[in-house]
Motif scaffolding. Structure first.
Motif: not given
Length: 309
Positions: A2, A156, A160
């Motif tokens: 990620a 995270e 994203k």
């Protein structure tokens, strides 16, 4: 892997019992611990700790814990002891008061002139007795691990979102580069005509000065100068090729994930350089407009890349 943002927040706490100690069991109430972790963007990993005196011993363990999981960002860790307040001290239990009376009697047996404890001193001492420091330190490290997991998840999720935004800008830049490709032949034709016009003008200006004749060396020198300038001006395709290469590398890094922030920042600078050169070489209004739109998109990407770990 990620893509992680450097911005995030998480907290965790273990509430302690606020009820007075039971005189029958003789057990004291246990204090709880709370911790919160905040992080924002930074070029390097910058850790700051705000801990009460009873929890200072945990700082090295917390520093190792965060350093193993985080690579960049300005991170602030704040911890506190649940139920403890500077303005509203807890009510001392009968067991606490009994201990203090016994200690005071022992001291005054040896020092008869010693002053008796005041109410403020009693409250201060009983507050310090709340919770075992060793147990509180262990609890804080465990809670910090939980909060760090939450912070990583938050970073995270934000990463994203940033990656999706950057991929959208990449698609727009590719479309602008695609729109610029058909303009290159037109630009070459315009520059070629300019070269012919300047060449004829140079021949016409040199002929009277030489009595109507021009030597081959003069013609070659002038042709070389104009041809060089012509080649530099029409070399827009090279900028578009390098720009496409940078876009491909940025897309690869976003899909790869992990610690890509610094490399993305470098590539964004290269994108801006190519778009700026494209605009400076352009003599076509439409190509100039494309260059401006590219620079706007690249600047938007640059602002967001600053937040990627």
């Amino acid at each position: 892997m990620a893509v992680y943002s450097m911005t995030g927040y998480a907290s965790a706490h273990s509430g302690g019992s606020a009820a007075p100690a039971s005189t029958e069991s003789g057990r004291e109430s246990q204090a709880g611990v709370g911790v919160e972790i905040r992080s924002v963007n930074s070029r390097f990993l910058d850790l700051t700790f705000k801990l009460p005196d009873d929890l200072r011993a945990t700082e090295p363990a917390l520093r190792d814990l965060l350093g193993a999981r985080l690579k960049r960002g300005k991170v602030e860790v704040r911890a506190w002891i649940e139920g403890r307040s500077d303005t509203v001290p807890r009510t001392p239990s009968p067991l606490d008061l009994q201990k203090l009376v016994g200690l005071q009697d022992n001291v005054r047996a040896w020092l008869p002139t010693a002053s008796p404890l005041s109410v403020a001193e009693v409250l201060q001492l009983t507050s310090r007795q709340q919770g075992n420091p060793g147990e509180l330190n262990e609890a804080l490290v465990t809670l910090a691990q939980t909060a760090l997991d939450g912070l990583t998840s938050a970073r995270e999720r934000e990463g994203k979102r940033l990656a999706a935004m950057l991929l959208d800008r990449l698609a727009q830049l590719r479309q602008l580069a695609k729109d610029a490709q058909p303009l290159i032949p037109l630009l070459v034709a315009q520059q070629r005509q300019r070269f012919i016009d300047r060449w004829n003008e140079a021949l016409g200006a040199a002929a009277p000065a030489q009595g109507g004749t021009i030597t081959s060396d003069m013609a070659q020198d002038r042709a070389l100068t104009e041809a060089t300038a012509f080649a530099i001006r029409i070399d827009v395709a090279e900028e578009l090729t390098r720009l496409d290469s940078h876009l491909t590398e940025i897309e690869r890094l976003l899909k790869k994930g992990a610690e890509v922030g610094k490399r993305l920042d470098f590539l964004i600078q290269e994108l801006h350089r190519e778009a700026n050169t494209l605009g400076s070489k352009s003599s076509n209004l439409e190509l100039t407009r494309i260059s401006v739109e590219m620079k706007v998109l690249i600047e938007q990407m640059r602002e967001q890349v600053q937040n990627i770990e």
